[in-house]
Design a protein around this motif. Structure first.
Motif, mmCIF file in Angstrom:
data_model
loop_
_atom_site.group_PDB
_atom_site.id
_atom_site.type_symbol
_atom_site.label_atom_id
_atom_site.label_comp_id
_atom_site.label_asym_id
_atom_site.label_seq_id
_atom_site.Cartn_x
_atom_site.Cartn_y
_atom_site.Cartn_z
ATOM 1 N N ARG A 214 151.888 -30.569 7.343
ATOM 2 C CA ARG A 214 151.529 -31.639 8.268
ATOM 3 C C ARG A 214 152.471 -31.645 9.471
ATOM 4 O O ARG A 214 152.839 -32.685 9.994
ATOM 5 C CB ARG A 214 151.551 -32.981 7.519
ATOM 6 N N LEU B 248 147.145 -43.145 -1.402
ATOM 7 C CA LEU B 248 148.328 -42.282 -1.374
ATOM 8 C C LEU B 248 149.058 -42.537 -0.062
ATOM 9 O O LEU B 248 148.535 -42.250 1.020
ATOM 10 C CB LEU B 248 147.924 -40.807 -1.481
ATOM 11 N N ARG C 124 139.396 -42.429 -2.550
ATOM 12 C CA ARG C 124 140.822 -42.518 -2.255
ATOM 13 C C ARG C 124 141.077 -42.191 -0.795
ATOM 14 O O ARG C 124 140.326 -41.454 -0.164
ATOM 15 C CB ARG C 124 141.637 -41.604 -3.155
ATOM 16 N N LEU D 27 149.061 -42.689 6.243
ATOM 17 C CA LEU D 27 150.166 -42.033 6.932
ATOM 18 C C LEU D 27 151.065 -43.090 7.558
ATOM 19 O O LEU D 27 150.719 -43.703 8.563
ATOM 20 C CB LEU D 27 149.618 -41.075 8.000
ATOM 21 N N LEU E 186 144.370 -41.443 2.207
ATOM 22 C CA LEU E 186 145.749 -41.119 2.539
ATOM 23 C C LEU E 186 146.192 -42.101 3.616
ATOM 24 O O LEU E 186 145.509 -42.286 4.618
ATOM 25 C CB LEU E 186 145.809 -39.684 3.058
ATOM 26 N N GLU F 216 142.316 -32.916 8.182
ATOM 27 C CA GLU F 216 142.524 -34.354 8.018
ATOM 28 C C GLU F 216 142.092 -35.149 9.245
ATOM 29 O O GLU F 216 141.540 -36.245 9.131
ATOM 30 C CB GLU F 216 143.995 -34.641 7.712
ATOM 31 N N SER G 294 151.870 -41.544 2.474
ATOM 32 C CA SER G 294 152.614 -40.333 2.780
ATOM 33 C C SER G 294 153.030 -40.380 4.236
ATOM 34 O O SER G 294 153.184 -41.435 4.831
ATOM 35 C CB SER G 294 151.751 -39.101 2.458
#
Length: 388
Positions: free
Chosen positions: A136, A169, A118, A122, A120, A102, A171
């Motif tokens: 993670r 997303l 898409r 954080l 992510l 990542e 997260s």
């Protein structure tokens, strides 16, 4: 499974109001060896695990999740997910600090942009329970914390400037540990970006801290539909009346909930357990979506299963229960290759005129191939040039 017996045994002084308050749960989470030993009679392996992993990864267990632990059995699935053992302190060959690659696709502190359409986002580095199989842990071990307003602004601006991004997303860590106000400060501007078609939120809160899912939270999420909650039940023992209420509260407010389980050796690595889990999830209106092969995160080898075990479980499910109860078996390729899904091979032979399959009973059937094979779609040119 019911948490009431464990609550009476471990936290007899907690009032109903305190027990049902997620912030009380956070304040009273177990975060160290001395505190943990007051509640659980640790095995020598667990005691050494807590000591030897102290500098590597956080420990934190909400009173609610702690109440689900079987005090008499070291292979209790809740216990295995929340209390480290000594093997977790060892890094094995092939294990990676960033197993999904990542960080090399992280253009902003808040953003991982690995897939074309898409990203992510954080949002936070803290969790209600620090899972021993965390992929993670370089982030959730601490040190990054909740995003600053400037980091959040830069993340939102990145998405606004990349029109190919249609799916976000959120997260971390666990975004549901943000206050409703703080979470809405993220959802509202994302929802206003024209090319963002959907928002997903990855959270273990329905599993580990279900009292966090309030009517106020569910109503707020509904305002920014389509919002999907992706949660993480790994064993039917985790599906309690409280967890059921949390999931059904979301669904009742129009927020779909999907589950991504992780396959873990000696915890849920059996088709009977996965089938029971899937059936229990469907009863609370949660869709069993993915069954993940364990990522090659540092310190997790003792929980990983052979790839063949996941394939075997799928073969034992397919045809023996409803298709809705059969999750996709997913492998997130080490180093950032992305997800691939696996399934048993039901093709026996491919021919020009027919393809031979075997079914779930091992019986063979022929599927006749069509004479016409042109699969172009002539109307698509009209459809794509329609007035927008």
């Amino acid at each position: 499974m019911d948490s009431s017996e464990g609550r009476r045994r471990l936290f007899p002084e907690a009032t109903d109001a305190e027990w049902g308050d997620w912030r009380w749960q956070q304040r009273h989470a177990v975060r160290g060896l001395a505190q943990l030993e007051r509640y659980v009679s640790l095995t020598p392996d667990e005691r050494a695990g807590v000591q030897e992993t102290a500098a590597l990864f956080r420990i934190g267990i909400s009173p609610y999740y702690l109440s689900l632990i079987d005090p008499a059995h070291p292979f209790c699935p809740v216990r295995m997910q929340s209390i480290p053992v000594r093997a977790e302190a060892r890094v094995r060959p092939g294990e990676l600090a960033d197993p999904l690659g990542e960080d090399k696709t992280r253009p902003e502190e808040a953003i991982v942009h690995k897939y074309p359409d898409r990203v992510l986002f954080l949002a936070i580095d803290t969790c209600s329970v620090y899972c021993r199989h965390c992929t993670r842990r370089r982030i959730t071990k601490g040190g990054e914390a909740e995003l600053s307003k400037e980091q959040m602004r830069r993340g939102i601006e990145y998405i606004r400037n990349h029109p190919e991004v249609r799916d976000v997303l959120i997260s971390g860590g666990d975004p549901f540990l943000l206050s409703d106000t703080r979470l809405e400060e993220l959802l509202a501007p994302l929802h206003e970006i024209p090319h963002v078609e959907m928002i997903r939120i990855g959270t273990r809160v329905p599993v580990c801290l279900p009292m966090r899912v309030t009517d106020e939270l569910a109503r707020m999420l509904r305002r920014y539909a389509p919002v999907y909650v992706v949660t993480h039940f790994n064993h039917p023992k985790e599906i309690t009346p409280e967890a059921r209420a949390a999931c059904e509260r979301l669904v009742d407010h129009g927020v779909p909930v999907e589950n991504q389980a992780v396959l873990m050796r000696r915890l849920n690595s059996d088709a009977r357990i996965i089938k029971e889990l899937s059936h229990a999830l469907l009863r609370i209106r949660v869709r069993p979506y993915y069954l993940h092969q364990m990522d090659v995160a540092e310190g997790c080898e003792h929980l990983r299963t052979p790839i063949a075990k996941g394939m075997e479980i799928l073969q034992q499910l397919r045809g023996h229960t409803t298709g809705l109860a059969v999750p996709h078996l997913a492998v997130d390729l080490p180093g950032g290759g992305g997800k691939v899904t696996l399934q048993p091979d039901y093709v026996v032979e491919r021919g020009e005129r027919e393809t031979i399959f075997r079914n779930f009973k091992g019986q063979q059937y022929a599927y006749p191939e069509p004479e016409e094979t042109d699969c172009s779609c002539p109307y698509d040119e009209v459809w794509r040039t329609r007035a927008r």
